[in-house]
Write a protein that holds these residues in place. Structure first.
Motif, mmCIF file in Angstrom:
data_model
loop_
_atom_site.group_PDB
_atom_site.id
_atom_site.type_symbol
_atom_site.label_atom_id
_atom_site.label_comp_id
_atom_site.label_asym_id
_atom_site.label_seq_id
_atom_site.Cartn_x
_atom_site.Cartn_y
_atom_site.Cartn_z
ATOM 1 N N TYR A 11 4.885 -2.760 3.841
ATOM 2 C CA TYR A 11 4.161 -3.492 2.883
ATOM 3 C C TYR A 11 2.702 -3.681 2.437
ATOM 4 C CZ TYR A 11 9.538 -5.157 1.968
ATOM 5 O OH TYR A 11 10.383 -5.962 2.153
ATOM 6 N N THR A 51 -2.994 -3.476 -0.139
ATOM 7 C CA THR A 51 -1.555 -4.940 -0.061
ATOM 8 C C THR A 51 -1.091 -3.362 -0.957
ATOM 9 O OG1 THR A 51 -2.077 -4.326 -2.799
ATOM 10 C CG2 THR A 51 -2.976 -6.118 -1.205
ATOM 11 N N ASN A 52 0.543 -3.736 -1.219
ATOM 12 C CA ASN A 52 1.588 -2.620 -1.653
ATOM 13 C C ASN A 52 2.272 -3.620 -2.410
ATOM 14 O OD1 ASN A 52 3.070 -0.346 -2.740
ATOM 15 N ND2 ASN A 52 4.122 -0.080 -0.386
ATOM 16 N N GLN A 53 2.048 -3.881 -3.806
ATOM 17 C CA GLN A 53 3.470 -4.438 -4.535
ATOM 18 C C GLN A 53 3.826 -3.844 -5.106
ATOM 19 O OE1 GLN A 53 0.996 -6.012 -8.337
ATOM 20 N NE2 GLN A 53 0.658 -7.991 -7.002
ATOM 21 N N SER A 54 4.347 -2.137 -4.880
ATOM 22 C CA SER A 54 5.672 -1.947 -5.603
ATOM 23 C C SER A 54 6.291 -1.903 -4.280
ATOM 24 C CB SER A 54 5.173 -0.450 -5.766
ATOM 25 O OG SER A 54 5.104 0.558 -4.248
ATOM 26 N N SER A 101 6.451 -8.015 -4.416
ATOM 27 C CA SER A 101 4.794 -9.129 -4.194
ATOM 28 C C SER A 101 5.170 -9.963 -3.095
ATOM 29 C CB SER A 101 5.060 -9.508 -5.962
ATOM 30 O OG SER A 101 5.485 -8.491 -7.097
ATOM 31 N N SER A 105 4.731 -8.017 -0.008
ATOM 32 C CA SER A 105 3.002 -7.526 -0.315
ATOM 33 C C SER A 105 2.023 -8.734 0.120
ATOM 34 C CB SER A 105 2.624 -7.232 -1.507
ATOM 35 O OG SER A 105 1.566 -6.459 -1.379
ATOM 36 N N SER A 106 3.028 -9.968 -0.796
ATOM 37 C CA SER A 106 1.745 -11.335 -0.165
ATOM 38 C C SER A 106 1.977 -11.274 1.521
ATOM 39 C CB SER A 106 2.171 -11.967 -1.181
ATOM 40 O OG SER A 106 1.395 -13.021 -0.873
ATOM 41 N N SER A 148 -0.107 -9.236 3.139
ATOM 42 C CA SER A 148 -1.323 -8.985 3.652
ATOM 43 C C SER A 148 -2.231 -10.339 4.199
ATOM 44 C CB SER A 148 -1.632 -9.145 1.429
ATOM 45 O OG SER A 148 -3.387 -9.589 1.734
ATOM 46 N N ASP A 184 -5.677 -2.265 -3.588
ATOM 47 C CA ASP A 184 -4.232 -1.853 -3.162
ATOM 48 C C ASP A 184 -4.306 -0.447 -3.544
ATOM 49 O OD1 ASP A 184 -1.915 -1.681 -4.421
ATOM 50 O OD2 ASP A 184 -2.870 -1.899 -6.895
ATOM 51 N N MET A 198 4.101 -5.908 -12.915
ATOM 52 C CA MET A 198 3.260 -6.090 -11.256
ATOM 53 C C MET A 198 4.810 -6.115 -9.463
ATOM 54 S SD MET A 198 1.305 -10.113 -11.945
ATOM 55 C CE MET A 198 1.312 -10.140 -9.794
ATOM 56 N N GLY A 199 4.525 -5.036 -10.004
ATOM 57 C CA GLY A 199 6.200 -4.010 -9.275
ATOM 58 C C GLY A 199 7.445 -5.072 -9.120
#
Length: 463
Positions: free
Chosen positions: A106, A168-171, A174, A177-178, A181, A228, A238-239
């Protein structure tokens, strides 16, 4: 005998109790599943995978080789020993990039190659501290009107601050990833604070004269940058485009099963179709349960090609959703709708009218909160993590993420999705045809044949 009036039907306790119990169970179940799985993600967070990358080459300081990146990594691992919300995974930058590109991480916290060198450059040497003191004295003399040579007492250029990079990794999701982060930034700032204490102590030991601004910078010396780790296109929600696309396929398959089942029953005369004030009646054609399911399955397979093609044409062609591997995406769309539809037909064939409710519970109520598409699986209660092992939406979303975001890599979720589809198809066919064959052999026809009805009517007379 006159038929009962509506008022007499409303007085029926069976009608109220039966309908009330069914709807009470459904509403409670949906509330428990949807809200229960997502109400406290931070409290349920366990072992969210985040990479910890140390690319620091170190530097020679005071006659010995020092690698502050190793100290940062060791400090984060030590602080995480008593907190299991984040699973810090130490690895190289190359491995981190690979796993970010497969949705297996993530996020990541990266220590750059020049980290130790940059930190060492923040602390002035003793002679530099004396020069600064002389410069300050010269500035005082200049304030009293005494001339000084050009350049004497000018402020020294500020050294570049060392950096830590949060990827980060929105894929991968979300919210996940948040969370990654936030944890990475918190760890980076904690490491900066610890380094600041060491730097201030070292400067004091060297007798360096530091300005208030220099002390402030040394107290928090590291700048945290956010980047990113696996960029996505602007039209990828956004993923979340993989999740929404999978949900569309799932709903299409489930609704198609209901439509095909009712249309076939209408064509065989088992149901009547109401079109406004008109009712369409078709003569009854007695058909075995096995044959009826076979007809439904063939129609479902044919219509899944149409529906899968329209879904892809609408999302990619009309809505311009970011997508690659369009041929594979088409095959995946058609296969998903077909498998979900056949599974729904099997439930309808075995359980009848309650099969529609079971399909809604299996494919929607239980599937959406356990998909891991919005709230990551690591932030769900244990019950939902168990559901995610076999619930369809998690597998379908993983396969679509591989196709849409990760270059259709087999080990990025695509192999698991195809395997799950194959197992679901085999189980549905075996269950559906096995149970309907059993019903037929036991003479449990949907509507008794005329000869069977006559035999049943004659039995009381013989008695």
């Amino acid at each position: 005998m006159p038929s009962p009036q509506p008022s007499s039907v409303l007085r029926s306790p069976k009608l109220w109790i039966g309908s009330g119990l069914i709807l009470a169970v459904v509403s409670t179940l949906f509330a428990l599943l949807y809200v229960g799985g997502n109400v406290n993600p931070k409290g349920n967070l366990r072992d969210l995978p985040v990479a910890l990358v140390n690319s620091d080459r170190g530097a020679d300081t005071g006659g010995k080789h020092v690698n502050l990146g190793e100290q940062v990594v060791a400090g984060i691992e030590k602080s995480a020993a008593s907190n299991h919300s984040i699973a810090w995974q130490v690895m190289t930058r190359q491995e981190a990039d690979k796993r970010l590109g497969q949705g297996k991480l993530y996020g990541a916290l990266v220590v750059p190659a020049d980290f130790t060198t940059a930190v060492a450059g923040l602390t002035p040497a003793p002679q530099q501290g004396q020069a600064q003191a002389q410069g300050q004295a010269a500035q005082g003399q200049a304030a009293q009107g005494q001339a000084q040579p050009q350049g004497q007492g000018q402020a020294q250029p500020q050294p570049a601050r060392p950096t830590l990079t949060v990827l980060t990794n929105q894929s991968a999701g979300s919210i996940g990833s948040s969370m990654a982060s936030g944890a990475s930034q918190k760890a980076a700032h904690a490491a900066s604070a610890q380094l600041g204490k060491d730097l201030l102590g070292r400067a004091a030991g060297q007798g360096a004269q530091l300005s208030p601004a220099a002390k402030l910078m040394l107290a928090d010396p590291v700048a945290v940058e956010i980047a990113d780790g696996h960029p996505l296109g602007a039209r990828s929600a956004m993923g979340l485009s993989a999740f929404y696309y999978a949900l569309v396929l799932l709903v299409c398959g489930m609704l198609a099963a209901n439509v095909v089942n009712s249309q076939v029953d209408n064509a065989l005369g088992y149901l009547h179709t109401d079109m406004g004030p008109f009712r369409q009646r078709t003569p009854l054609r007695h058909t075995s349960r096995v044959r009826t399911l076979a007809v439904n399955t063939v129609i479902m397979l044919g219509l899944s090609v149409v529906m899968g093609s329209l879904v892809e044409a609408t999302t990619v062609g009309l809505l311009d959703m970011d997508a690659s591997h369009l041929g594979l995406l088409w095959l995946y769309s058609v296969g998903t709708i077909a498998v979900v539809g056949i599974s729904g037909l099997a439930l309808l064939a075995v359980f009848g009218t309650p099969g529609m409710l079971l399909s809604t519970i299996v494919f929607i109520a239980m599937a959406v909160p356990s998909s891991g598409a919005t709230v990551p699986l690591e932030a769900l209660p244990g019950f939902f993590r168990t559901l995610s092992e076999f619930e369809p939406l998690r597998q379908l979303t993983g396969g679509l993420r591989s196709i849409l975001y990760y270059g259709a890599q087999a080990d990025a979720g695509l192999t698991r999705a195809w395997t799950a589809m194959g197992i679901a198809l085999a189980v549905s066919l075996a269950f559906g045809f096995g149970m309907t064959r059993l019903y037929d052999r036991k003479g449990l026809h949907r509507i008794p044949r005329p000869e069977e009805a006559a035999d049943a009517a004659a039995e009381p007379v013989k008695a």
